[in-house]
Design a protein around this motif. Structure first.
Motif, PDB file in Angstrom:
ATOM      1  N   LEU A  18       0.829  -1.193   0.000  1.00 53.08           N
ATOM      2  CA  LEU A  18       0.000   0.000   0.000  1.00 53.08           C
ATOM      3  C   LEU A  18       0.866   1.247   0.000  1.00 53.08           C
ATOM      4  N   ARG A  19       1.920   1.244   0.776  1.00 53.60           N
ATOM      5  CA  ARG A  19       2.846   2.377   0.792  1.00 53.60           C
ATOM      6  C   ARG A  19       3.492   2.545  -0.589  1.00 53.60           C
ATOM      7  N   GLU A  25       0.617   8.128   2.874  1.00 51.13           N
ATOM      8  CA  GLU A  25      -0.673   8.124   3.553  1.00 51.13           C
ATOM      9  C   GLU A  25      -1.751   7.515   2.659  1.00 51.13           C
ATOM     10  N   GLY A  26      -1.429   6.373   2.053  1.00 50.75           N
ATOM     11  CA  GLY A  26      -2.375   5.705   1.166  1.00 50.75           C
ATOM     12  C   GLY A  26      -3.539   5.086   1.923  1.00 50.75           C
ATOM     13  N   ASN A  61      -0.522   4.604   6.804  1.00 49.60           N
ATOM     14  CA  ASN A  61      -1.388   4.017   5.784  1.00 49.60           C
ATOM     15  C   ASN A  61      -2.621   3.427   6.436  1.00 49.60           C
TER      16      ASN A  61
END
Length: 108
Positions: A18-19, A25-26, A61
């Motif tokens: 995700l990062r 800040e995904g 995240n």
């Protein structure tokens, strides 16, 4: 949340990916929709959190799950797998009685 529901969890590999795709800040939305070859299907997409979502956060995240999808994902583990056939987010769902070969749809 119902007392019998176990909140979903996410692995460090899922947050690392995700990062990689969403930045520092995904936000990754994991949802369950009707349809798919087994009855329900997972929807995984970059999105924004809203006030009703369950939020699983780690190092800035977030993985968010809407209240309608939450019962279907009780006790599930959201992971990211790298395999010979490709890389993808996967959901290990203890509520799924059957799932299709691609892993994106399931039945309960």
């Amino acid at each position: 949340m119902d007392a019998l529901q176990i909140p979903p969890q996410a692995t460090p590999a899922a947050f690392e990916q995700l990062r990689n795709i969403g930045g520092k800040e995904g936000v990754l939305r994991v949802a369950v929709d009707g349809g798919g070859c087994s009855g329900f299907q997972y929807r995984i997409e970059l999105d924004q959190a809203n006030g009703e979502d369950l939020v699983i956060a780690y190092q800035g995240n977030k993985i968010v799950i809407d209240p309608v999808s939450l019962p279907f994902l009780s006790g599930a583990v959201i992971d990211y797998k790298v395999e010979l056939i490709g890389s993808r987010f996967v959901i290990e769902n203890p509520n799924a009685a059957t799932s299709c070969g691609c892993g994106t749809s399931f039945s309960i």
